[in-house]
Design an enzyme around this catalytic site. Structure first.
Site, mmCIF file in Angstrom:
data_model
loop_
_atom_site.group_PDB
_atom_site.id
_atom_site.type_symbol
_atom_site.label_atom_id
_atom_site.label_comp_id
_atom_site.label_asym_id
_atom_site.label_seq_id
_atom_site.Cartn_x
_atom_site.Cartn_y
_atom_site.Cartn_z
ATOM 1 N N ARG A 173 72.030 23.286 44.376
ATOM 2 C CA ARG A 173 70.819 23.991 44.811
ATOM 3 C C ARG A 173 71.039 24.710 46.131
ATOM 4 O O ARG A 173 71.688 24.177 47.026
ATOM 5 C CB ARG A 173 69.670 22.981 44.981
ATOM 6 C CG ARG A 173 68.784 22.882 43.782
ATOM 7 C CD ARG A 173 67.679 21.870 43.915
ATOM 8 N NE ARG A 173 67.247 21.561 45.265
ATOM 9 C CZ ARG A 173 66.508 20.486 45.564
ATOM 10 N NH1 ARG A 173 66.143 19.643 44.610
ATOM 11 N NH2 ARG A 173 66.136 20.249 46.789
ATOM 12 N N LYS A 221 63.237 9.943 50.650
ATOM 13 C CA LYS A 221 61.779 9.855 50.486
ATOM 14 C C LYS A 221 61.359 9.986 49.018
ATOM 15 O O LYS A 221 60.508 9.236 48.547
ATOM 16 C CB LYS A 221 61.064 10.960 51.294
ATOM 17 C CG LYS A 221 61.276 10.874 52.791
ATOM 18 C CD LYS A 221 60.410 11.878 53.541
ATOM 19 C CE LYS A 221 60.696 13.336 53.200
ATOM 20 N NZ LYS A 221 62.018 13.831 53.598
ATOM 21 N N ARG A 234 67.510 22.683 57.879
ATOM 22 C CA ARG A 234 66.357 21.829 57.533
ATOM 23 C C ARG A 234 66.293 20.613 58.455
ATOM 24 O O ARG A 234 65.212 20.169 58.840
ATOM 25 C CB ARG A 234 66.433 21.396 56.062
ATOM 26 C CG ARG A 234 66.250 22.562 55.103
ATOM 27 C CD ARG A 234 66.440 22.116 53.675
ATOM 28 N NE ARG A 234 65.367 21.258 53.216
ATOM 29 C CZ ARG A 234 65.463 20.425 52.187
ATOM 30 N NH1 ARG A 234 66.592 20.333 51.502
ATOM 31 N NH2 ARG A 234 64.439 19.681 51.840
ATOM 32 N N ARG A 264 75.376 16.857 46.223
ATOM 33 C CA ARG A 264 74.435 16.725 45.105
ATOM 34 C C ARG A 264 74.587 17.885 44.115
ATOM 35 O O ARG A 264 74.747 19.031 44.497
ATOM 36 C CB ARG A 264 73.001 16.685 45.614
ATOM 37 C CG ARG A 264 71.997 16.552 44.459
ATOM 38 C CD ARG A 264 70.573 16.288 44.852
ATOM 39 N NE ARG A 264 70.204 16.792 46.123
ATOM 40 C CZ ARG A 264 69.653 16.056 47.096
ATOM 41 N NH1 ARG A 264 69.405 14.784 46.904
ATOM 42 N NH2 ARG A 264 69.340 16.597 48.245
ATOM 43 N N ARG A 275 53.952 17.867 57.879
ATOM 44 C CA ARG A 275 55.281 18.121 58.420
ATOM 45 C C ARG A 275 55.227 18.653 59.851
ATOM 46 O O ARG A 275 56.254 18.957 60.426
ATOM 47 C CB ARG A 275 55.958 19.178 57.544
ATOM 48 C CG ARG A 275 56.844 18.533 56.458
ATOM 49 C CD ARG A 275 57.993 19.328 56.325
ATOM 50 N NE ARG A 275 59.114 19.235 55.492
ATOM 51 C CZ ARG A 275 59.268 18.913 54.248
ATOM 52 N NH1 ARG A 275 58.291 18.497 53.538
ATOM 53 N NH2 ARG A 275 60.423 18.995 53.670
HETATM 54 P P1 AMP Z 1 60.892 18.760 50.331
HETATM 55 O O1 AMP Z 1 61.176 18.640 48.883
HETATM 56 O O2 AMP Z 1 59.715 17.923 50.783
HETATM 57 O O3 AMP Z 1 62.091 18.509 51.205
HETATM 58 O O4 AMP Z 1 60.444 20.284 50.610
HETATM 59 C C1 AMP Z 1 61.278 21.374 50.259
HETATM 60 C C2 AMP Z 1 60.855 22.602 51.066
HETATM 61 O O5 AMP Z 1 59.474 22.932 50.792
HETATM 62 C C3 AMP Z 1 60.918 22.447 52.580
HETATM 63 O O6 AMP Z 1 62.225 22.703 53.090
HETATM 64 C C4 AMP Z 1 59.904 23.499 53.033
HETATM 65 O O7 AMP Z 1 60.444 24.809 52.936
HETATM 66 C C5 AMP Z 1 58.814 23.388 51.973
HETATM 67 N N1 AMP Z 1 57.788 22.394 52.334
HETATM 68 C C6 AMP Z 1 57.533 21.196 51.739
HETATM 69 N N2 AMP Z 1 56.516 20.564 52.307
HETATM 70 C C7 AMP Z 1 56.084 21.374 53.315
HETATM 71 C C8 AMP Z 1 55.059 21.270 54.298
HETATM 72 N N3 AMP Z 1 54.271 20.180 54.376
HETATM 73 N N4 AMP Z 1 54.900 22.304 55.162
HETATM 74 C C9 AMP Z 1 55.677 23.400 55.101
HETATM 75 N N5 AMP Z 1 56.680 23.561 54.214
HETATM 76 C C10 AMP Z 1 56.887 22.560 53.321
#
Ligand code: AMP
Length: 216
Positions: free
Chosen positions: A160, A13, A171, A127, A88
């Site tokens: 990370r 994404k 996740r 990664r 989400r």
């Molecule tokens: P991402 O980079 O979008 O994969 O987000 C990394 C982490 O941020 C996720 O694993 C969640 O812990 C948190 N996160 C990101 N977007 C959201 C959201 N819309 N609602 C809740 N937690 C989020």
């Protein structure tokens, strides 16, 4: 045009978001980026969000919804925004629809990026990210010239915490339980396009552009 990218972690994404915002010259709202920025700056929100992000769970809705409200106040929803990683879950999706309606705008198209679990896990566990400049590598797919060090700034590479196998598996489970119901939510209103997030970034981008073209 307001767009949303959804999909499991590591479906690509973020990469496609960069290409889409370059192409359409639209602002990008990524809650993952906003949360990581708050965590790095140790803001009050960042301190509250850190343990959720580190464990791979979702940050509570009220924190994320506030963050998005603030981010959106800078943009004109009539001109279009690309959402990436938000909403989400159903509560966030309903909140976004209501917020859009308040601005006389709507989410026009939702692009669902899909990939098999093994691909998602391999991308994360391999990664490595530069601790200096943030450049990314993959131990087998795109290794650095000197193992463990960045080609560009020569700082050490890190794995990370949220890319470790236990966290990425969690996740993916969180995605299946909480985010996947959005597929039905958006397909009911005819807003969903599906694309496989496999192949090169350019190939995936071309597939997305042709789906968007066919929709118009
Ligand atoms: P991402 O980079 O979008 O994969 O987000 C990394 C982490 O941020 C996720 O694993 C969640 O812990 C948190 N996160 C990101 N977007 C959201 C959201 N819309 N609602 C809740 N937690 C989020």
């Amino acid at each position: 045009m307001n767009l949303l990218l959804i999909g499991p972690p590591n479906a690509g994404k973020g990469t496609q978001a960069k290409k889409l915002i370059d192409h359409f010259q639209m602002p990008h709202v990524s809650t993952g980026d906003l949360l990581r920025d708050n965590i790095a700056r140790k803001t009050e929100l960042g301190i509250l969000a850190k343990s959720y992000v580190d464990s791979g769970g979702l940050v509570p809705d009220e924190l994320v919804i506030d963050l998005v409200d603030q981010a959106l106040s800078q943009y004109d929803l009539q001109k279009g925004v690309l959402f990436d990683g938000y909403p989400r879950n159903i509560a966030q999706a309903e909140n976004l629809d209501a917020l859009m309606a308040k601005h006389d705008a709507r989410l026009d198209t939702v692009i669902l990026m899909q990939a098999d679990d093994e691909v998602l896990i391999n991308r994360a566990t391999g990664r490595r990210v530069c601790s200096g400049c943030g450049a990314t590598y993959h131990v087998t797919g795109r290794p650095p010239k000197i193992s463990g060090f960045c080609d560009i700034c020569h700082e050490p590479l890190i794995h990370r915490r949220d890319d470790k196998e236990d966290v990425i598996s969690h996740r993916i489970d969180v995605y299946k339980q909480q985010t996947r119901p959005l597929v039905e939510y958006y397909s009911k209103t005819g807003r969903l396009l599906k694309v496989r997030g496999e192949g090169s970034a350019e190939e995936v981008f071309e597939k997305i552009m042709s789906l968007l073209g066919n929709k118009e």
